[in-house]
Write a protein that holds these residues in place. Sequence first.
Motif, PDB file in Angstrom:
ATOM      1  N   TRP A  19       0.810  -1.256   0.100  1.00  0.00           N
ATOM      2  CA  TRP A  19       0.553  -0.206  -0.178  1.00  0.00           C
ATOM      3  C   TRP A  19       0.798   1.204  -0.102  1.00  0.00           C
ATOM      4  N   ALA A  20       1.840   1.355   0.901  1.00  0.00           N
ATOM      5  CA  ALA A  20       3.164   1.929   0.999  1.00  0.00           C
ATOM      6  C   ALA A  20       3.635   2.844  -0.365  1.00  0.00           C
ATOM      7  N   THR A  21       4.043   1.799  -0.798  1.00  0.00           N
ATOM      8  CA  THR A  21       4.725   2.094  -2.017  1.00  0.00           C
ATOM      9  C   THR A  21       3.588   2.141  -3.479  1.00  0.00           C
ATOM     10  N   GLY A  22       2.759   1.697  -2.929  1.00  0.00           N
ATOM     11  CA  GLY A  22       1.712   1.797  -3.812  1.00  0.00           C
ATOM     12  C   GLY A  22       1.240   3.871  -4.156  1.00  0.00           C
ATOM     13  N   VAL A  23       1.223   3.524  -3.188  1.00  0.00           N
ATOM     14  CA  VAL A  23       0.881   5.586  -2.178  1.00  0.00           C
ATOM     15  C   VAL A  23       2.052   6.279  -3.297  1.00  0.00           C
TER      16      VAL A  23
END
Length: 79
Positions: A19-23
């Motif tokens: 999720w953090a990488t996608g953000v």
Amino acid sequence: MQLMVKVGGWLGLILIEQWATGVCLTGLQAKFVGATIFLLGSGTLVLIILALGLGYGDRQLWWRPIDHWRPVLIKGAWP
């Protein structure tokens, strides 16, 4: 049950990391500078906290598997 908790915990960490990488990647495609800074900053902050938390937890004795404590519990004294 212990295996389910362990697998679930690792899957949870993987989902948070993804999720953090996608953000962060969404922040690179943002059209506004403010949105880019916010998305990159928040995604990077989550990844840093995750890495620091895993590093801290790995150094703690309570993080060790239960097999490490089994002799202590059986003997009733420190090894």
